[in-house]
Design a protein around this motif. Structure first.
Motif, PDB file in Angstrom:
ATOM      1  N   LEU A  16      17.815 -43.460   4.619  1.00  0.00           N
ATOM      2  CA  LEU A  16      18.590 -44.339   3.751  1.00  0.00           C
ATOM      3  C   LEU A  16      19.725 -45.014   4.498  1.00  0.00           C
ATOM      4  O   LEU A  16      20.363 -45.915   3.963  1.00  0.00           O
ATOM      5  N   THR A  38      15.731 -36.547  -2.378  1.00  0.00           N
ATOM      6  CA  THR A  38      16.881 -37.368  -2.026  1.00  0.00           C
ATOM      7  C   THR A  38      18.136 -36.941  -2.775  1.00  0.00           C
ATOM      8  O   THR A  38      18.063 -36.397  -3.890  1.00  0.00           O
ATOM      9  N   LYS A  39      19.298 -37.182  -2.161  1.00  0.00           N
ATOM     10  CA  LYS A  39      20.581 -36.918  -2.812  1.00  0.00           C
ATOM     11  C   LYS A  39      21.174 -38.205  -3.379  1.00  0.00           C
ATOM     12  O   LYS A  39      22.228 -38.172  -4.017  1.00  0.00           O
ATOM     13  N   SER A  40      20.491 -39.319  -3.122  1.00  0.00           N
ATOM     14  CA  SER A  40      20.964 -40.615  -3.610  1.00  0.00           C
ATOM     15  C   SER A  40      20.674 -40.751  -5.106  1.00  0.00           C
ATOM     16  O   SER A  40      19.509 -40.700  -5.526  1.00  0.00           O
ATOM     17  N   LYS A  41      21.715 -40.939  -5.907  1.00  0.00           N
ATOM     18  CA  LYS A  41      21.528 -41.076  -7.352  1.00  0.00           C
ATOM     19  C   LYS A  41      20.733 -42.339  -7.690  1.00  0.00           C
ATOM     20  O   LYS A  41      19.909 -42.343  -8.607  1.00  0.00           O
ATOM     21  N   LYS A  42      20.996 -43.405  -6.932  1.00  0.00           N
ATOM     22  CA  LYS A  42      20.278 -44.652  -7.203  1.00  0.00           C
ATOM     23  C   LYS A  42      18.791 -44.506  -6.906  1.00  0.00           C
ATOM     24  O   LYS A  42      17.946 -44.968  -7.678  1.00  0.00           O
ATOM     25  N   ASP A  85      16.624 -38.019   3.913  1.00  0.00           N
ATOM     26  CA  ASP A  85      17.697 -38.917   3.467  1.00  0.00           C
ATOM     27  C   ASP A  85      18.267 -39.759   4.603  1.00  0.00           C
ATOM     28  O   ASP A  85      18.909 -40.785   4.352  1.00  0.00           O
TER      29      ASP A  85
END
Length: 462
Positions: free
Chosen positions: A459, A355-359, A456
């Motif tokens: 999301l 994933t590229k989502s930091k969260k 991703d």
């Protein structure tokens, strides 16, 4: 966001203080009993910092914070004057499935006992290490050179918890059902009284049971669970009834005396023989499943164990592991379910890396670590089950690992610790195989999730 701010937001998002009946917690989850589920703002709860997932089950809204964090959030909630209670005292709403409520009660009884069984498992692993000829050979020693008194001490460490397990179970059961825990302890100790033929000696053929009326076998119940569990339930309710009808002046004298008298007779003459026989049947059935050819048991148990964790009824298997250890000296169930946990950790790790989502990364990496330490709820509810496919890929990894564990006949020397900590249960000639099985389970869960189980694009809308 600070813990006290998170606690305030949790209270607000579950409908406010007026919607909260009580709050409790277990190893990973804050368990909130609410009046009205429709008032819960579920999306806002799950968006809070440190929250790794949440779900509603049998009247409880369970918020996953993970080990350590949940204790701090619980403390902050209690400081705000909310009705916090011990998990064992938190009543489950009647709208849940009766079977799940029953299993939850069993879990409430058993969870307080787990720490001593974990410690005993570690002692068993260390004793296995210290008595290994290969390890002793590094110091120019052999098994017969070990001091007898030292060996006796190690037996005290490893055997005590299982020998007196009925006392622990009866104590915890009395506590959960509102009786006096000290009466439970004494009742449990009666089940393992040295005046009775020792269960281990009877099983070994070196002692004979006492035959009452020539057909009721009476023995000690060392290492058993159900006789003490059922006796504890009946005994606690009997004690509460007696306290309602016995005058206060005589309560201290009459209530404990009558409770122990009636329950000792019921436990030794009725409950013990019936449920000890039932435990034997369950044990034999479990051993039969574990003995299925071609690794079938590993595929079934390894593939489905984490589904059972989702339902929250997985505590029922604790007594099966206890019985396996007590009767066979080893625990093949542990190696198989460990594979399922490791695979879920691998799937979560794949999500975190892809994933590229930091969260999501911040959530996935510690959740994966938690799974590899034997606590899979953050990984399952926080990541894998939320996106479905990672969870399914983890199940496939668990089935593959369970298959190999079964084929290699892996069996732990204790229970209740798994994956990385569980290594201590395999410090004999199984260590390499144990590591190999878990690495493969992690790899399968990881690779399937990375290439087929997560994008991703999932999301969007969050």
């Amino acid at each position: 966001m600070e813990n006290n701010q998170i606690a305030k937001k949790v209270i607000e998002y579950v409908g406010g203080e007026e919607n909260i009946v009580s709050v409790a917690h277990c190893a990973t989850r804050l368990r909130v009993m609410v009046q009205d589920e429709s008032l819960i703002q579920k999306e806002k709860v799950e968006s809070l910092d440190k929250v790794k997932g949440a779900f509603f089950n049998s009247g409880q809204y369970q918020i996953i914070f993970g080990t350590g964090t949940v204790n701090k959030i619980y403390d902050e909630v209690s400081k705000l004057g909310i009705g916090t209670v011990a998990k064992s005292e938190q009543k489950v709403a009647n709208d849940g499935n009766w079977f799940k409520r029953g299993i939850r009660v069993f879990g409430d009884v058993f969870v307080p006992i787990i720490p001593v069984l974990v410690a005993t498992g570690l002692f068993m692993g260390l004793r296995g290490l210290l008595t290994q000829p290969q390890v002793l050979g590094l110091f120019g020693l052999a098994p017969e050179s070990i001091n007898e008194n030292f060996l006796l001490y190690t037996q005290v460490l490893t055997d005590t918890a299982f020998a007196f397990l009925p006392a622990l179970v009866a104590w915890s059961t009395f506590k959960v059902f509102g009786g006096s825990p000290v009466i439970g302890i004494v009742l449990g100790l009666m089940l393992v009284s040295p005046s009775l033929p020792n269960a281990y000696a009877v099983a070994a053929g070196t002692a004979e049971p006492i035959m009452l009326f020539n057909f009721i076998p009476i023995v000690g119940y060392q290492g058993t669970v159900l006789p003490a569990f059922i006796s504890g339930i009946i005994g606690a309710n009997l004690e509460k009834r007696l306290r309602k009808i016995v005058p206060d002046t005589f309560d201290l004298l009459v209530t404990p005396f009558v409770t122990l008298l009636i329950m000792s007779l019921l436990s030794l003459l009725v409950i013990g023989p019936i449920f000890h026989s039932f435990e034997t049947v369950v044990l034999n059935a479990t051993e039969w499943i574990l003995a299925l050819p071609f690794g079938l048991a590993g595929i079934i148990i390894g593939g489905l164990n984490q589904v059972i964790v989702v339902t929250g009824v997985h505590h029922i298997f604790n007594f099966l592991e206890v019985q396996l250890l007590t009767n066979t000296g080893s625990n093949p169930f542990n190696a198989i379910i460990t594979s399922g946990m490791a695979a879920q950790g691998g799937a979560t790790l794949a999500v975190g890396l892809k994933t590229k989502s930091k969260k999501l990364k911040a959530l996935a990496f510690p959740s994966a670590l938690s799974a590899l330490l034997g606590i899979t709820e953050p990984a399952i509810f926080g990541v894998n089950l939320r996106y479905v496919k990672p969870f399914l890929m983890g199940l496939i990894g668990g089935a593959v690992g369970g298959f190999l564990a079964n084929i290699l006949k892996l069996a732990g020397t204790g229970m209740s610790i798994t994956v990385i900590p569980g290594t201590l249960l395999y410090l004999n000639n199984q260590l390499f195989s144990y590591i190999l099985v878990n690495v493969i389970a992690i790899a399968v869960g990881f690779l399937l999730t990375y290439f087929f189980g997560f994008k991703d694009e999932q999301l969007k809308g969050e």
